[in-house]
Design a protein around this motif. Structure first.
Motif, PDB file in Angstrom:
ATOM      1  N   GLU A   1       0.779  -1.270  -0.133  1.00 17.31           N
ATOM      2  CA  GLU A   1       0.132  -0.011   0.071  1.00 17.31           C
ATOM      3  C   GLU A   1       0.964   1.308  -0.142  1.00 17.31           C
ATOM      4  OE1 GLU A   1      -4.008   1.659   2.375  1.00 17.31           O
ATOM      5  OE2 GLU A   1      -3.334  -0.398   2.467  1.00 17.31           O
ATOM      6  N   ILE A   2       2.026   1.123   0.530  1.00 18.10           N
ATOM      7  CA  ILE A   2       2.940   2.346   0.563  1.00 18.10           C
ATOM      8  C   ILE A   2       3.396   2.741  -0.599  1.00 18.10           C
ATOM      9  CG2 ILE A   2       5.289   3.336   1.362  1.00 18.10           C
ATOM     10  CD1 ILE A   2       4.542   1.964   4.135  1.00 18.10           C
ATOM     11  N   GLN A   3       3.762   1.456  -1.590  1.00 14.52           N
ATOM     12  CA  GLN A   3       4.444   1.521  -2.742  1.00 14.52           C
ATOM     13  C   GLN A   3       3.226   2.083  -3.804  1.00 14.52           C
ATOM     14  OE1 GLN A   3       7.497  -0.390  -4.495  1.00 14.52           O
ATOM     15  NE2 GLN A   3       6.359  -1.168  -6.107  1.00 14.52           N
ATOM     16  N   GLU A   4       1.916   1.616  -3.590  1.00 17.26           N
ATOM     17  CA  GLU A   4       0.788   2.011  -4.354  1.00 17.26           C
ATOM     18  C   GLU A   4       0.769   3.806  -4.374  1.00 17.26           C
ATOM     19  OE1 GLU A   4      -1.439   0.335  -6.488  1.00 17.26           O
ATOM     20  OE2 GLU A   4       0.184  -1.016  -6.252  1.00 17.26           O
ATOM     21  N   THR A   5       0.862   4.139  -2.901  1.00 18.67           N
ATOM     22  CA  THR A   5       0.559   5.660  -2.651  1.00 18.67           C
ATOM     23  C   THR A   5       1.621   6.506  -3.179  1.00 18.67           C
ATOM     24  OG1 THR A   5      -0.242   5.269  -0.522  1.00 18.67           O
ATOM     25  CG2 THR A   5       0.292   7.304  -0.629  1.00 18.67           C
ATOM     26  N   TRP A   6       2.813   6.188  -3.160  1.00 18.86           N
ATOM     27  CA  TRP A   6       4.114   7.035  -3.729  1.00 18.86           C
ATOM     28  C   TRP A   6       4.764   6.314  -4.999  1.00 18.86           C
ATOM     29  CZ3 TRP A   6       3.613   6.461   1.971  1.00 18.86           C
ATOM     30  CH2 TRP A   6       3.032   7.678   2.351  1.00 18.86           C
ATOM     31  N   ASN A   7       4.416   5.003  -5.499  1.00 22.99           N
ATOM     32  CA  ASN A   7       5.033   4.448  -6.418  1.00 22.99           C
ATOM     33  C   ASN A   7       6.678   3.948  -6.151  1.00 22.99           C
ATOM     34  OD1 ASN A   7       3.157   4.575  -8.500  1.00 22.99           O
ATOM     35  ND2 ASN A   7       4.008   6.283  -9.286  1.00 22.99           N
ATOM     36  N   TYR A   8       6.805   4.155  -4.750  1.00 20.92           N
ATOM     37  CA  TYR A   8       8.231   3.389  -4.259  1.00 20.92           C
ATOM     38  C   TYR A   8       7.914   3.154  -2.682  1.00 20.92           C
ATOM     39  CZ  TYR A   8      10.242   7.681  -2.673  1.00 20.92           C
ATOM     40  OH  TYR A   8      10.648   9.012  -1.831  1.00 20.92           O
ATOM     41  N   ILE A   9       8.855   2.535  -2.168  1.00 19.03           N
ATOM     42  CA  ILE A   9       9.104   2.438  -0.875  1.00 19.03           C
ATOM     43  C   ILE A   9      10.144   3.306  -0.194  1.00 19.03           C
ATOM     44  CG2 ILE A   9       9.136   0.736   1.252  1.00 19.03           C
ATOM     45  CD1 ILE A   9       8.289  -1.278  -0.745  1.00 19.03           C
ATOM     46  N   PRO A  10      10.075   4.476   0.475  1.00 21.06           N
ATOM     47  CA  PRO A  10      11.128   5.366   1.172  1.00 21.06           C
ATOM     48  C   PRO A  10      11.716   4.625   1.992  1.00 21.06           C
ATOM     49  CG  PRO A  10       8.901   6.536   0.786  1.00 21.06           C
ATOM     50  CD  PRO A  10       8.757   5.447   0.428  1.00 21.06           C
ATOM     51  N   VAL A  11      13.047   4.333   2.042  1.00 15.17           N
ATOM     52  CA  VAL A  11      13.642   3.602   2.997  1.00 15.17           C
ATOM     53  C   VAL A  11      13.308   4.179   4.525  1.00 15.17           C
ATOM     54  CG1 VAL A  11      15.714   2.683   3.932  1.00 15.17           C
ATOM     55  CG2 VAL A  11      15.617   2.907   1.477  1.00 15.17           C
ATOM     56  N   GLU A  12      13.227   5.458   4.877  1.00 13.96           N
ATOM     57  CA  GLU A  12      12.659   5.631   5.911  1.00 13.96           C
ATOM     58  C   GLU A  12      11.356   5.124   6.501  1.00 13.96           C
ATOM     59  OE1 GLU A  12      14.802   9.369   3.919  1.00 13.96           O
ATOM     60  OE2 GLU A  12      13.402   7.665   3.480  1.00 13.96           O
ATOM     61  N   LEU A  13      10.630   4.941   5.413  1.00 15.81           N
ATOM     62  CA  LEU A  13       9.384   4.429   5.810  1.00 15.81           C
ATOM     63  C   LEU A  13       9.149   2.851   6.335  1.00 15.81           C
ATOM     64  CD1 LEU A  13       6.734   6.247   3.738  1.00 15.81           C
ATOM     65  CD2 LEU A  13       7.242   6.689   5.952  1.00 15.81           C
ATOM     66  N   LEU A  14      10.129   2.347   5.526  1.00 14.09           N
ATOM     67  CA  LEU A  14      10.318   0.888   5.974  1.00 14.09           C
ATOM     68  C   LEU A  14      10.798   0.770   7.350  1.00 14.09           C
ATOM     69  CD1 LEU A  14       9.919  -1.829   4.583  1.00 14.09           C
ATOM     70  CD2 LEU A  14      12.484  -1.682   3.770  1.00 14.09           C
ATOM     71  N   SER A  15      11.610   1.441   7.826  1.00 15.03           N
ATOM     72  CA  SER A  15      12.279   1.522   8.945  1.00 15.03           C
ATOM     73  C   SER A  15      11.189   1.691  10.194  1.00 15.03           C
ATOM     74  CB  SER A  15      13.397   2.410   9.317  1.00 15.03           C
ATOM     75  OG  SER A  15      14.497   2.012   8.433  1.00 15.03           O
ATOM     76  N   TYR A  16      10.311   2.780   9.595  1.00 18.32           N
ATOM     77  CA  TYR A  16       9.274   3.070  10.583  1.00 18.32           C
ATOM     78  C   TYR A  16       8.255   2.277  10.737  1.00 18.32           C
ATOM     79  CZ  TYR A  16       5.566   6.319  11.892  1.00 18.32           C
ATOM     80  OH  TYR A  16       4.427   7.085  12.727  1.00 18.32           O
ATOM     81  N   VAL A  17       8.092   1.574   9.588  1.00 17.18           N
ATOM     82  CA  VAL A  17       6.919   0.317   9.526  1.00 17.18           C
ATOM     83  C   VAL A  17       7.569  -0.836  10.641  1.00 17.18           C
ATOM     84  CG1 VAL A  17       5.891  -1.620   8.315  1.00 17.18           C
ATOM     85  CG2 VAL A  17       5.790   0.972   7.568  1.00 17.18           C
ATOM     86  N   ALA A  18       8.622  -1.266  10.262  1.00 11.19           N
ATOM     87  CA  ALA A  18       9.255  -2.183  11.035  1.00 11.19           C
ATOM     88  C   ALA A  18       9.148  -1.957  12.350  1.00 11.19           C
ATOM     89  CB  ALA A  18      10.759  -2.402  10.599  1.00 11.19           C
ATOM     90  N   ASP A  19       9.570  -0.528  13.114  1.00 15.66           N
ATOM     91  CA  ASP A  19       9.484  -0.312  14.434  1.00 15.66           C
ATOM     92  C   ASP A  19       7.942  -0.542  14.813  1.00 15.66           C
ATOM     93  OD1 ASP A  19      10.629   0.566  16.740  1.00 15.66           O
ATOM     94  OD2 ASP A  19       9.129   2.320  16.378  1.00 15.66           O
ATOM     95  N   LYS A  20       7.122  -0.174  14.122  1.00 12.22           N
ATOM     96  CA  LYS A  20       5.472  -0.042  14.460  1.00 12.22           C
ATOM     97  C   LYS A  20       5.197  -1.371  14.597  1.00 12.22           C
ATOM     98  CE  LYS A  20       4.740   4.335  14.598  1.00 12.22           C
ATOM     99  NZ  LYS A  20       4.153   4.977  15.923  1.00 12.22           N
ATOM    100  N   ILE A  21       5.481  -2.386  13.638  1.00 15.72           N
ATOM    101  CA  ILE A  21       4.998  -3.754  13.884  1.00 15.72           C
ATOM    102  C   ILE A  21       5.903  -4.722  14.721  1.00 15.72           C
ATOM    103  CG2 ILE A  21       3.405  -3.347  11.705  1.00 15.72           C
ATOM    104  CD1 ILE A  21       5.517  -5.236  10.229  1.00 15.72           C
ATOM    105  N   GLY A  22       6.736  -4.387  15.046  1.00 14.15           N
ATOM    106  CA  GLY A  22       7.821  -4.993  16.118  1.00 14.15           C
ATOM    107  C   GLY A  22       8.642  -5.864  15.389  1.00 14.15           C
TER     108      GLY A  22
END
Length: 161
Positions: free
Chosen positions: A30-51
């Motif tokens: 869904e992140i990629q659908e939103t921005w056409n790519y996955i910003p690395v900063e968001l990947l770190s953020y998501v990882a932290d949020k889902i443990g």
């Protein structure tokens, strides 16, 4: 550094899923659908949020060819170079697209972030070869001239939107 709107939208996406490892793929999709790519900063953020660890999130996201860490244009053009398309001359179509857009094997996205050109192994449209896909629309029986005309059409569409 991403602005706060990226994190706000990501929080909105995260709220749809349980905070578990099994949610990673649908979230990053869904992140990629939103921005056409996955910003690395968001990947770190998501990882932290889902443990999960950042390394685990990155290894999953980098495993799938469909996920990208590079910003892509508004129009993502995928030129099939599978056997059927290759035999039916997909390479001249790819070469014309790159020439028309000032791209190369190393530079995939135009400076104005309007177009990204990629090759794929197969679009699953062998009977329509040579085929290419613009975002989610398949374009069959492509020729270099049809590709040029389509680029012109997409530029006009973008200018009017």
């Amino acid at each position: 550094m991403l602005d706060s709107s990226f994190y706000a939208k990501t929080d909105e996406i995260l709220s749809k899923y349980p905070a578990q490892e099994r949610s990673l793929i649908p979230i990053i999709h869904e992140i990629q659908e939103t921005w056409n790519y996955i910003p690395v900063e968001l990947l770190s953020y998501v990882a932290d949020k889902i443990g999960i660890t950042e390394t685990k999130a990155y290894s999953v996201a980098s495993f799938y060819e469909r996920f990208s860490f590079e910003a892509k244009g508004k129009y993502i053009i995928r030129v099939c170079d599978g056997t059927a398309c290759h035999v039916r001359q997909s390479v001249p179509v790819l070469e014309r697209l790159r020439s028309d857009l000032g791209l190369s094997e190393k530079k995939h996205t135009t400076d104005d972030m309007l177009f990204t050109v990629e090759t794929v192994s197969c679009l699953g449209a062998c009977g329509l070869a040579p085929a290419m896909m613009v975002n989610d629309t398949v374009h069959p029986a492509m020729t270099p001239d049809k590709a040029t005309a389509l680029i012109k059409e997409l530029k006009e569409e973008a200018a009017n939107s």
